[in-house]
Structure formats: structure tokens, C-alpha cells
Write an enzyme that holds these catalytic residues in place. Structure first.
Site, PDB file in Angstrom:
ATOM      1  N   ASP A   1       6.035 -16.293  -1.957  1.00  0.00           N
ATOM      2  CA  ASP A   1       4.973 -17.023  -2.249  1.00  0.00           C
ATOM      3  C   ASP A   1       4.637 -17.356  -3.656  1.00  0.00           C
ATOM      4  OD1 ASP A   1       4.242 -14.300  -2.688  1.00  0.00           O
ATOM      5  OD2 ASP A   1       2.461 -14.431  -1.858  1.00  0.00           O
TER       6      ASP A   1
ATOM      7  N   HIS B   1       4.471  -5.922  -9.693  1.00  0.00           N
ATOM      8  CA  HIS B   1       4.655  -6.035  -8.374  1.00  0.00           C
ATOM      9  C   HIS B   1       6.082  -6.579  -7.978  1.00  0.00           C
ATOM     10  CE1 HIS B   1       0.577  -4.736  -7.650  1.00  0.00           C
ATOM     11  NE2 HIS B   1       0.070  -5.951  -7.973  1.00  0.00           N
TER      12      HIS B   1
END
Ligand code: BDR
Ligand code: CA
Length: 317
Positions: A9, A246
Site C-alpha cells: 500500500d 516497518h
């Protein structure tokens, strides 16, 4: 050479993961599929296409637009306060003539799994919706994909959407539940390790000082996008001049699993209760149906080695 698809995303940390993968000599990016999350799937595809151009990686990387909403049909607004208006910290990258392929992301994943005959590694840095859809179309997919490495979840630390849930699992918990129980050879890289790995202002100044000339456009982009990301971390976590790592950690671990330590667990994801939505269910303790399949949960990483490897790629070492 590891052959990977990145399902993203495409927000700020996804973009660093993508640029790293396109730069690493050990990885060949077979394609990028996109999903709703940090921005819509269309914006994520546009960001990915521009990042490919910026990387000047020297080979074609197809981009395919995927899910715009969760399996339950929920549309979620993009967290613009984290990733900016365009998902990549409001940095305007040069346009590219490349267009997304005219096919569904799940079909692309199935096609590549067949073509690569057991060699495909899928790295997911967003919701697991595209992979769940691929699984529904091709239930044999777990036997056809070498490995799935997913950024998502939290076990022994708190979530970043609710106290129990991390954003990628929370965003489509039914898809996550399906994928976790499906029998993939899977590594889960969650907040337990990504919030113990940091990019600091020191890495940014070293990147500026030592990056190879051919990588300068990527370095300049990373400086700007990461400064935006530092701003969000400063506001929400009280962190000064740094951010968590992340999504890049998932790509680094897909490339070299020895960066981490793992615990094998049988997992699911809560999707029925609103309060506990996106919480990982483990060990049969919270599981309504016991599955015997286990996934490798990353419990520890060597942050210094991970960061050296991440930024070393741009120094042209
Ligand atoms: C995850 O959520 C997204 O905002 C990041 O890109 C990362 O994939 C972290 O919880
Ligand atoms: Ca992401």
C-alpha cells in the site's frame, strides 16, 4: 538471486522497501501489486511506478492494481496525517510513461507463482487482501509459493491502531485470518521487531554523504519522505529525529532470514469482534478453530545489521 513480488500500500516505509528491493543485487522484483491502505490502490500503483523510474533499476517491473477495499467491502480513508496527501510524504516524483497492467492483482500473483515454479517469494507490506483473493481462486497456492514474508501484527507489544491490533492486520482481519491459516511457508514481521529498529537522522546524513552518484535521486527522495515520516513519529510517539522501520524489514528478512530469530506459532486473526478486531490469535488459546499449521513469527532482529544492509545498498557497496 531471490525473485520477489512486493504487495504494497505504497506509503513512505513501503517506498523505502521498494527502493531497497530494486537496488539490492540479491533480489529481482518480478512485480509490484498494490492494495488500499496508506493510500488507495490506484495511488499506490502510481507511486510504485514512479519509484521504479526513480530507481533506474535497469529492468521492467510490472505494476498491478489490487484491492480497493477489504474482503468485507469496507472502504477505509487513507491516513494522510502519516503518509501525506499522496502516500509518499507529499514528495512529487517525476512522472513515468509506465501504466499498470490490465489484470487483477490476484491473477498476477497466481500467474507468477506458476511461471516461477516454486521460486516466488511474496513480500506483503500492506493488507493481505490480494493474497487472500489469490488463495480463494487457487487453493493450491501455498504449495506453489516458496515463501510469504509479511509485515504485520503484534504479539508481545501493543498495536498501533488499537491496543491489540497492528494496521495491516486490522485493515482486513478476515484476509489475514485466511492467509495465516492457509499453510504458507510464512514469516510474520510485526511490531515486536519493527518498533525496535530505527532509522535516525544520522543514517540520513550518512546516506547524503556516501550514496553512490547513480543512487542520488533515490537518496534525495528518501531524505524528504523520511523527514515527513519523522514528523509523524515525533507527534505521536514523542520520537525525535527518527522513525520505526516497518516494511523495509520484511524485504530485508525475505532477502536474508538470518537477520532475525523466530518462534513457530499457530496463528489466526480476530475478525468477528469489533473490540478485538485485528488481534492475532495464537497457540489455540484464543482460537475458535484449532489449526495445526504454524508460521514463523520474528521475535528478534539485529537492528544494527538490518540498518547497515538497508543503507549499504545505496552506497553502492
Ligand atoms: C504498517 O502500516 C502502514 O502504515 C505501514 O506502511 C506498515 O506497513 C505498520 O503498521
Ligand atoms: Ca505498508
Amino acid at each position: 538471486m531471490r525473485r520477489i513480488i512486493i504487495d504494497a500500500d505504497t506509503g513512505i516505509d513501503d517506498s523505502i522497501a521498494i527502493l531497497y528491493a530494486l537496488t539490492s543485487e540479491n533480489l529481482h522484483v518480478e512485480g509490484i501489486t498494490t492494495c488500499f491502505g496508506n493510500s488507495g490502490a490506484g495511488q499506490s500503483a502510481e507511486n510504485s511506478i514512479r519509484l521504479i523510474k526513480l530507481s533506474a533499476c535497469g529492468y521492467d517491473v510490472p505494476v498491478v492494481m489490487g484491492a480497493e477495499c477489504s474482503l468485507e467491502g469496507e472502504y477505509q480513508s487513507a491516513p494522510k496525517h502519516i503518509h501525506g496527501e499522496n502516500g509518499i510524504g507529499n514528495v512529487e516524483l517525476p512522472e513515468s510513461e509506465q501504466k499498470p497492467l490490465d489484470m487483477a492483482a490476484e491473477d498476477f500473483i497466481i500467474k507468477k507463482a506458476d511461471e516461477l515454479d516454486g521460486e516466488l517469494i511474496l513480500v506483503t507490506t500492506g493488507r493481505l487482501t490480494n493474497l487472500a483473493k489469490a488463495l480463494m481462486k487457487e487453493p493450491k497456492l501455498p504449495c506453489k509459493i516458496k515463501k510469504v514474508v509479511s509485515m504485520g501484527g503484534c504479539l508481545d507489544t501493543h498495536g498501533n491502531v488499537t491496543p491489540y491490533a497492528e494496521a495491516n492486520i486490522y485493515g482486513d482481519p478476515r484476509a489475514a485470518d485466511m492467509v495465516l491459516r492457509a499453510g504458507f511457508n510464512m514469516i510474520l514481521v510485526g511490531l515486536d521487531v519493527t518498533t525496535k529498529t530505527f532509522i535516525t537522522a544520522k543514517e540520513l546524513s550518512d546516506l547524503d554523504a556516501y550514496c553512490a552518484e547513480k543512487n542520488r535521486p533515490m537518496a534525495d527522495y528518501m531524505q524528504k519522505a523520511l523527514k515527513h515520516y519523522f514528523g509523524f513519529h515525533s507527534l505521536t510517539e514523542g520520537m525525535t529525529g527518527c522513525c520505526f522501520v516497518h516494511d523495509p524489514l520484511a524485504v530485508l528478512i525475505a532477502e536474508d532470514a538470518s537477520l532475525g530469530e523466530y518462534k513457530m506459532l499457530s496463528l489466526g486473526a480476530e475478525y468477528k469482534s469489533e473490540d478485538f478486531r485485528g488481534m492475532l490469535l495464537r497457540d489455540g488459546r484464543y482460537q475458535s478453530t484449532i489449526t495445526h499449521h504454524e508460521v514463523a513469527v520474528c521475535t528478534r532482529v539485529d537492528p544494527a545489521r538490518a540498518i547497515r544492509r538497508l543503507f549499504g545498498a545505496f552506497q553502492g557497496k
